[in-house]
Design an enzyme around this catalytic site. Sequence first.
Site, PDB file in Angstrom:
ATOM      1  N   TYR A  91       0.819  -1.215   0.000  1.00  0.00           N
ATOM      2  CA  TYR A  91       0.000   0.000   0.000  1.00  0.00           C
ATOM      3  C   TYR A  91       0.850   1.260   0.000  1.00  0.00           C
ATOM      4  O   TYR A  91       0.477   2.272  -0.586  1.00  0.00           O
ATOM      5  CB  TYR A  91      -0.969   0.002   1.191  1.00  0.00           C
ATOM      6  CG  TYR A  91      -2.179  -0.865   0.911  1.00  0.00           C
ATOM      7  CD1 TYR A  91      -3.038  -0.543  -0.147  1.00  0.00           C
ATOM      8  CD2 TYR A  91      -2.449  -2.000   1.656  1.00  0.00           C
ATOM      9  CE1 TYR A  91      -4.138  -1.332  -0.438  1.00  0.00           C
ATOM     10  CE2 TYR A  91      -3.541  -2.798   1.379  1.00  0.00           C
ATOM     11  CZ  TYR A  91      -4.387  -2.459   0.334  1.00  0.00           C
ATOM     12  OH  TYR A  91      -5.448  -3.231   0.045  1.00  0.00           O
ATOM     13  N   GLU A  94       2.350 -31.595  10.798  1.00  0.00           N
ATOM     14  CA  GLU A  94       1.874 -30.822   9.645  1.00  0.00           C
ATOM     15  C   GLU A  94       0.515 -30.167   9.896  1.00  0.00           C
ATOM     16  O   GLU A  94       0.360 -28.971   9.721  1.00  0.00           O
ATOM     17  CB  GLU A  94       1.768 -31.714   8.398  1.00  0.00           C
ATOM     18  CG  GLU A  94       1.083 -31.006   7.224  1.00  0.00           C
ATOM     19  CD  GLU A  94       0.991 -31.823   5.953  1.00  0.00           C
ATOM     20  OE1 GLU A  94       1.671 -32.865   5.877  1.00  0.00           O
ATOM     21  OE2 GLU A  94       0.260 -31.420   5.049  1.00  0.00           O
ATOM     22  N   ASP A 123       1.644 -35.601   6.496  1.00  0.00           N
ATOM     23  CA  ASP A 123       0.883 -36.492   5.610  1.00  0.00           C
ATOM     24  C   ASP A 123       1.883 -37.280   4.777  1.00  0.00           C
ATOM     25  O   ASP A 123       2.983 -36.802   4.499  1.00  0.00           O
ATOM     26  CB  ASP A 123       0.009 -35.678   4.636  1.00  0.00           C
ATOM     27  CG  ASP A 123      -1.253 -35.132   5.318  1.00  0.00           C
ATOM     28  OD1 ASP A 123      -1.591 -35.637   6.410  1.00  0.00           O
ATOM     29  OD2 ASP A 123      -1.874 -34.221   4.741  1.00  0.00           O
TER      30      ASP A 123
END
Lengths: 579, 360
Positions: free
Chosen positions: B93, B188, B240
């Site tokens: 910005y 995870e 995973d």
Amino acid sequence: MEKKTQQAKTPRTNTTQEQTHTVTAHDLAKQQREISVAEFFAKNRHLLGFDNPRKALLTTIKEAVDNSLDACEEAHVLPEIIVEAIEMSENRFRVIVEDNGPGIVKEQIPKIFAKLLYGSKFHRLKMSRGQQGIGISASVMYGQLTTGRAAKITSKIHPNEPAQYYELHIDTQTNQPKILKESIVDWHKDRGTRVEIDLEATYSKGSQSIDAYLKQTAIVNPHATIIYTNPRAEQLVFSRATEQLPPEAKEIKPHPYGVELGLLQKLLGSTTARTMQSFLTTEFSRVTPPIAKEICEHAGILVNVKPEMISREQAERIIAAFSKTKIMAPPSDCISPIGAELLEKGLKKEVKAEFYCATTRPPSVYRGNPFIVEAAMAYGGEMQADDMVRLYRYANRVPLQYQQSACAITASVIQTNFRQYGLQQSKGALPVGPCAVVVHIASVWVPFTSESKEAIAHYPEMIKDIKLAIQECGRQLARYVLKKQRLHSEMTKRSYIEKYIPAIGTALKELLSLPEAQRMSTEENLKELLEQKRGALAHIEASNEEYNEEFALVGKTSEEDIYEDDAEQETEENSEDEK
Amino acid sequence: MTTTVSAQITQVAKNVFEHIKKKELPSLNIPLRSLQNVTYDPKEGYFELVGKEKERALTASTVKTFAQTLLMMNESKKIIDTDDIATKREVYYISKNWGDARFQEQPESDAVMDDIEAMLHVNREQIGFIPEEKGGEVAGNLIVIDKDGEGNRLEIDCTKFGSGAYSVPSSVEHLQFKTNAKFILAIETAGAFQRLVKHNYWKKAHCILISMGGVPTRATRRFIRRLADERKLPVYVFTDGDPYGYLNIYRTLKVGSGNAAHINKFFCVPQAKFLGVTPQDIIDYKLPTHPLKDVDVKRIKDGIKNDPFVQAHKEWQKALDDMTKMKKRVEQQAFAAHSLNYVIDTYLPEKLKKQETWLP
């Protein structure tokens, strides 16, 4: 033609008989009768370009104008052709075409205008607009069928002789002319022919109109003057751009590679030569005595055999021997191309663009017929970047306005990769971009897909040569397009310099607390540095003095015309193009 | 340290200015940030920059980025000098004041930020910019010593968050630790973390649980690294069983990333070991699976071909090959198929004992 129809019917007759046993062969025999060519075409008018009233008007004018141009050129006269289309009542028009050609001898007039398949051009191998001897007589027949009125012909062959005037009908049963009136009249012209035909038709503007046809004819026939009065009584004059007649195309003998068994047998029967060797050398082009000997050797016949003694089986061996013998390509002085320069000049008149190029290919041969392909391209200017390219097709100096998608020229353009020339193109479609493409094919025998002469048949030899011509122009186009693109990106880069240098100046000023003067000198130095590196800006010129706005507008559909034309015709035109 | 970064920025600007003054084209030297420009030595333990640099010379086509880089360096210097911070989004910005040189989208501004970071060989926190991204979550036998807004010393006991957890702050350099845990378990997904916290697994196993929430942020990596180094704790990783878990989450945690190669040395955890779920676990524990997606297959191929970490470890090559052959992937929470607490009662205790089933 008649025989074929009969043969086709015979087997069907037999099966019907066996199945029903109620109709005897004798009954059926009574129904069998000869079909006249005239009757055949009266029923199949679409084969000749009379599918609908709008096309009928165009076809009629086109046939008459093509004949006039051919006649003038053969007589070495600079053509001056007057065309008039008058709206007599709703859907009823009168077409008048008048030329300054050599005229027609009295005895020939009825046959030329009121007998189908009668003409001088079918049996010879020479480049001309007309080929079959059907066109003008078909127009006469169409006029007669739709209005019942006779065609009125005036012709004068010498300033000292009076003009001949005929009113003609065609007997569709016998394909013979019917003379309704015959007289001698005064005519102000020295020489020439005038044709007047009444017919049912409609008139509209647009790319497939008479206006567009005549304009495009003028583009590729810069030696002709055409004075045209359209049904709205607007007169358009396309004056000649050159006093030079195109070099006359010579007539040639058939080339062995293009000869089929039927023609060979016919020639064998009609020749005056007494030995095969002299037959081959006199009746065919490019056959020298040694070549004739070689052909006979391959065919297993003696060189001194009399032509009339050749059996059908021997004739077949001769055909086979032709393809085994190496024979020089036919001479190409039988074709008269427009020439790259005149083609480009014509395109400049029609299209306001930035870049033009044109090329004429060396002669090639398909089925023993020599042909020449010419192409021209225009790029940029008034043309829209998201439009499909405008394709102008010509065959033997005649514009082709219908059946674009069925034409070998269109296929060749589609098969050429235009993306390499900087245009857009999706697979199997015409390219998109601000570009016009002109292709002209000149040949002693242009292979049309139908008698209405709207599209060229797909001969691989021809497609190959058309593509080569397009590629030659395309390469020149690519150079221009790339140059233009480079210039464009150069301009963008230069604008970048202008835009972002102040940002660098500001950042450095704040980071290093520089005084204002140092910021300015930094920016100046940077600008100098970057622009120095870019070098001088290339310049592209685009001027076209040939462009004629009034000319270019002829035949183009203005908004007003779209509202006037009835919707049905518009859709007709579209479906035609999509086919 | 911050003063030197500020001085470094001034030096770069000065160099550019002097070149222009002498009417020479200025340039900035920025290291290439990709896997092609890193090497991996298992002994060192992290991705190291090879040193290929792209020289961003000022030309008409680079003038925009060149200007943006200088402008952002200016903003960075202002932030450092006033001891402030700005998030990546805030920086985007700020650029809206730059006129034509402003950024259209935040990724453009992030890329320039990464360039400056790499050019100065510093971490982005050192140039005053902080990420939006949330760090990891921590639960277990750990007391984090931090300061409050007024500079008062705070002791945060990570056993006292109940069913919640302590959040890793965006900057972790000032933290100190007290712990008697035996190891760190990095997890995870938040789901698996929740189950372990709920059942006080940290108490049973005497460990610190950290949820990475996908690819660990720099702060999370640095937090684990400092904790492990200072308290001499082993780090085990539980993700995973899929290429993303192996090559993106675990690999980034252990050796860093190609993009941040210039700072990997500090932002990686070389002592981390991969506990599971390995392709072999799928067979050993008869786990329900999903078929490999096309992106998974592509990621494996790409890893074997381009990732120096995979190339350095035969064990990983074999594991990825096995997975390609099985055409299957598995999620951490698949153990629930046996029973909800199977992962706590059976899987983790067994795996912790069997060191030979881990991956490097």
